[in-house]
Motif scaffolding. Sequence first.
Motif, PDB file in Angstrom:
ATOM      1  N   GLN A 197      19.147 -25.505  23.319  1.00  0.00           N
ATOM      2  CA  GLN A 197      18.211 -25.434  24.440  1.00  0.00           C
ATOM      3  C   GLN A 197      18.407 -24.155  25.246  1.00  0.00           C
ATOM      4  O   GLN A 197      17.425 -23.559  25.711  1.00  0.00           O
ATOM      5  CB  GLN A 197      18.376 -26.662  25.336  1.00  0.00           C
ATOM      6  CG  GLN A 197      17.866 -27.955  24.720  1.00  0.00           C
ATOM      7  CD  GLN A 197      18.153 -29.162  25.578  1.00  0.00           C
ATOM      8  OE1 GLN A 197      19.167 -29.217  26.287  1.00  0.00           O
ATOM      9  NE2 GLN A 197      17.276 -30.154  25.515  1.00  0.00           N
ATOM     10  N   VAL A 198      19.654 -23.755  25.429  1.00  0.00           N
ATOM     11  CA  VAL A 198      19.913 -22.508  26.158  1.00  0.00           C
ATOM     12  C   VAL A 198      19.305 -21.324  25.419  1.00  0.00           C
ATOM     13  O   VAL A 198      18.659 -20.455  26.011  1.00  0.00           O
ATOM     14  CB  VAL A 198      21.433 -22.304  26.352  1.00  0.00           C
ATOM     15  CG1 VAL A 198      21.716 -20.913  26.918  1.00  0.00           C
ATOM     16  CG2 VAL A 198      22.003 -23.361  27.270  1.00  0.00           C
ATOM     17  N   ILE A 199      19.489 -21.294  24.071  1.00  0.00           N
ATOM     18  CA  ILE A 199      18.946 -20.189  23.275  1.00  0.00           C
ATOM     19  C   ILE A 199      17.420 -20.199  23.302  1.00  0.00           C
ATOM     20  O   ILE A 199      16.781 -19.158  23.517  1.00  0.00           O
ATOM     21  CB  ILE A 199      19.460 -20.292  21.832  1.00  0.00           C
ATOM     22  CG1 ILE A 199      20.971 -20.047  21.786  1.00  0.00           C
ATOM     23  CG2 ILE A 199      18.734 -19.293  20.933  1.00  0.00           C
ATOM     24  CD1 ILE A 199      21.586 -20.262  20.426  1.00  0.00           C
ATOM     25  N   ARG A 200      16.829 -21.376  23.095  1.00  0.00           N
ATOM     26  CA  ARG A 200      15.366 -21.472  22.946  1.00  0.00           C
ATOM     27  C   ARG A 200      14.621 -21.333  24.264  1.00  0.00           C
ATOM     28  O   ARG A 200      13.556 -20.707  24.320  1.00  0.00           O
ATOM     29  CB  ARG A 200      15.011 -22.801  22.287  1.00  0.00           C
ATOM     30  CG  ARG A 200      13.527 -23.014  22.022  1.00  0.00           C
ATOM     31  CD  ARG A 200      13.311 -24.253  21.183  1.00  0.00           C
ATOM     32  NE  ARG A 200      13.814 -25.445  21.842  1.00  0.00           N
ATOM     33  CZ  ARG A 200      13.074 -26.209  22.658  1.00  0.00           C
ATOM     34  NH1 ARG A 200      11.810 -25.888  22.903  1.00  0.00           N
ATOM     35  NH2 ARG A 200      13.591 -27.290  23.190  1.00  0.00           N
ATOM     36  N   LEU A 201      15.164 -21.899  25.343  1.00  0.00           N
ATOM     37  CA  LEU A 201      14.432 -21.962  26.607  1.00  0.00           C
ATOM     38  C   LEU A 201      14.840 -20.899  27.619  1.00  0.00           C
ATOM     39  O   LEU A 201      14.071 -20.606  28.543  1.00  0.00           O
ATOM     40  CB  LEU A 201      14.610 -23.349  27.237  1.00  0.00           C
ATOM     41  CG  LEU A 201      14.131 -24.527  26.396  1.00  0.00           C
ATOM     42  CD1 LEU A 201      14.434 -25.835  27.093  1.00  0.00           C
ATOM     43  CD2 LEU A 201      12.636 -24.407  26.108  1.00  0.00           C
ATOM     44  N   VAL A 202      16.022 -20.327  27.452  1.00  0.00           N
ATOM     45  CA  VAL A 202      16.495 -19.353  28.444  1.00  0.00           C
ATOM     46  C   VAL A 202      16.749 -17.988  27.804  1.00  0.00           C
ATOM     47  O   VAL A 202      16.172 -16.976  28.216  1.00  0.00           O
ATOM     48  CB  VAL A 202      17.787 -19.857  29.133  1.00  0.00           C
ATOM     49  CG1 VAL A 202      18.277 -18.821  30.146  1.00  0.00           C
ATOM     50  CG2 VAL A 202      17.550 -21.193  29.796  1.00  0.00           C
ATOM     51  N   LEU A 203      17.601 -17.966  26.792  1.00  0.00           N
ATOM     52  CA  LEU A 203      18.050 -16.702  26.238  1.00  0.00           C
ATOM     53  C   LEU A 203      16.915 -15.899  25.594  1.00  0.00           C
ATOM     54  O   LEU A 203      16.678 -14.737  25.953  1.00  0.00           O
ATOM     55  CB  LEU A 203      19.161 -16.963  25.217  1.00  0.00           C
ATOM     56  CG  LEU A 203      19.976 -15.747  24.766  1.00  0.00           C
ATOM     57  CD1 LEU A 203      20.705 -15.129  25.941  1.00  0.00           C
ATOM     58  CD2 LEU A 203      20.963 -16.143  23.678  1.00  0.00           C
ATOM     59  N   LEU A 204      16.208 -16.506  24.644  1.00  0.00           N
ATOM     60  CA  LEU A 204      15.166 -15.776  23.922  1.00  0.00           C
ATOM     61  C   LEU A 204      13.979 -15.391  24.806  1.00  0.00           C
ATOM     62  O   LEU A 204      13.513 -14.242  24.742  1.00  0.00           O
ATOM     63  CB  LEU A 204      14.704 -16.586  22.709  1.00  0.00           C
ATOM     64  CG  LEU A 204      15.756 -16.797  21.621  1.00  0.00           C
ATOM     65  CD1 LEU A 204      15.162 -17.557  20.447  1.00  0.00           C
ATOM     66  CD2 LEU A 204      16.326 -15.468  21.153  1.00  0.00           C
ATOM     67  N   PRO A 205      13.439 -16.300  25.653  1.00  0.00           N
ATOM     68  CA  PRO A 205      12.330 -15.873  26.523  1.00  0.00           C
ATOM     69  C   PRO A 205      12.690 -14.712  27.440  1.00  0.00           C
ATOM     70  O   PRO A 205      11.871 -13.819  27.671  1.00  0.00           O
ATOM     71  CB  PRO A 205      12.008 -17.144  27.317  1.00  0.00           C
ATOM     72  CG  PRO A 205      12.456 -18.263  26.448  1.00  0.00           C
ATOM     73  CD  PRO A 205      13.684 -17.747  25.755  1.00  0.00           C
ATOM     74  N   GLN A 206      13.912 -14.712  27.966  1.00  0.00           N
ATOM     75  CA  GLN A 206      14.320 -13.616  28.836  1.00  0.00           C
ATOM     76  C   GLN A 206      14.551 -12.328  28.042  1.00  0.00           C
ATOM     77  O   GLN A 206      14.230 -11.228  28.514  1.00  0.00           O
ATOM     78  CB  GLN A 206      15.594 -14.005  29.589  1.00  0.00           C
ATOM     79  CG  GLN A 206      15.398 -15.088  30.636  1.00  0.00           C
ATOM     80  CD  GLN A 206      14.473 -14.644  31.754  1.00  0.00           C
ATOM     81  OE1 GLN A 206      14.540 -13.518  32.227  1.00  0.00           O
ATOM     82  NE2 GLN A 206      13.583 -15.535  32.172  1.00  0.00           N
TER      83      GLN A 206
END
Length: 286
Positions: A197-206
């Motif tokens: 979830q951190v990768i998909r929702l925070v890391l990649l969009p940013q």
Amino acid sequence: MLSWDFLLQPAGFDIGETGLFVFDATQPVWRALLVGVGNTVRVSLPALLLATLLGLLLALGRGASSRSWRWLSGGIVDGVRLVPLLLQLLICYLLLIEWLPDASEALPLAPGVWLSKGGLAFPWPVPGDGGLTWSWPVQEAFNVQGGGAVTPEFLAVTLALGVYTGAFLAEVFRSGIEAVPASLLEAADTLGATRWQVIRLVLLPQALRTIVPATTNQYLNLVKNSSLAVAVGYPDLVSVGNTTLNQTGRAVECVTVMMALYLGLSLLTSAAMNAFNARRAMRGDA
């Protein structure tokens, strides 16, 4: 003086791999070049997808907590980037045609998926009485029959372009990932988000905020590098253009047409990435 009437003359040659087009030697030269453009697009799109997925995996691997994963990912990225693409393309092609079994003894990779020196066969939808139905490849005495198939030349170009561009994209993605503020990741962890979830929702969009321009450059390089496919006999735009040049003797005109078509493909790629970036900006993601 330049003359373009040769584009309307019969091509006088066949093309071994026409993709979705129907072509024979009696059709005009412009249609042969169109088949070449189609083959270039046909090999570039799966290579773009492979490069993006591989680049993302390598970028995440280089930032992993495990030292082994960091070393492995770093070794792959450095090794691939330091070897010329043409050599990698030739290696991929030679491995496919030398090490794989003959078509009469194809290697089953998955249900309905067969790999051999004849290429890769896979299930493919075909028109039927009640609409589309799936045609499944079947191993027979001499080769694999049914379904869809791609040639070893197509596979070699796709793999070489995907892996080579993926190594460069890994560094682009890594720089974007490292630019994401650590406080955002810590906040997501505090809220109980899982690693995925951190990768998909925070890391990649940013990270997308900074990587789109550099990613566009790599996509453009991939489309242009596909011209090396002529080295393994894949009938892309350059291959068809060279055959046309030899048939017609119109060297300047043929090279000019190829340049214009590659320019068009590059502009389309750039426009697609700019539209993607603009859409993200409208949604407030960038």
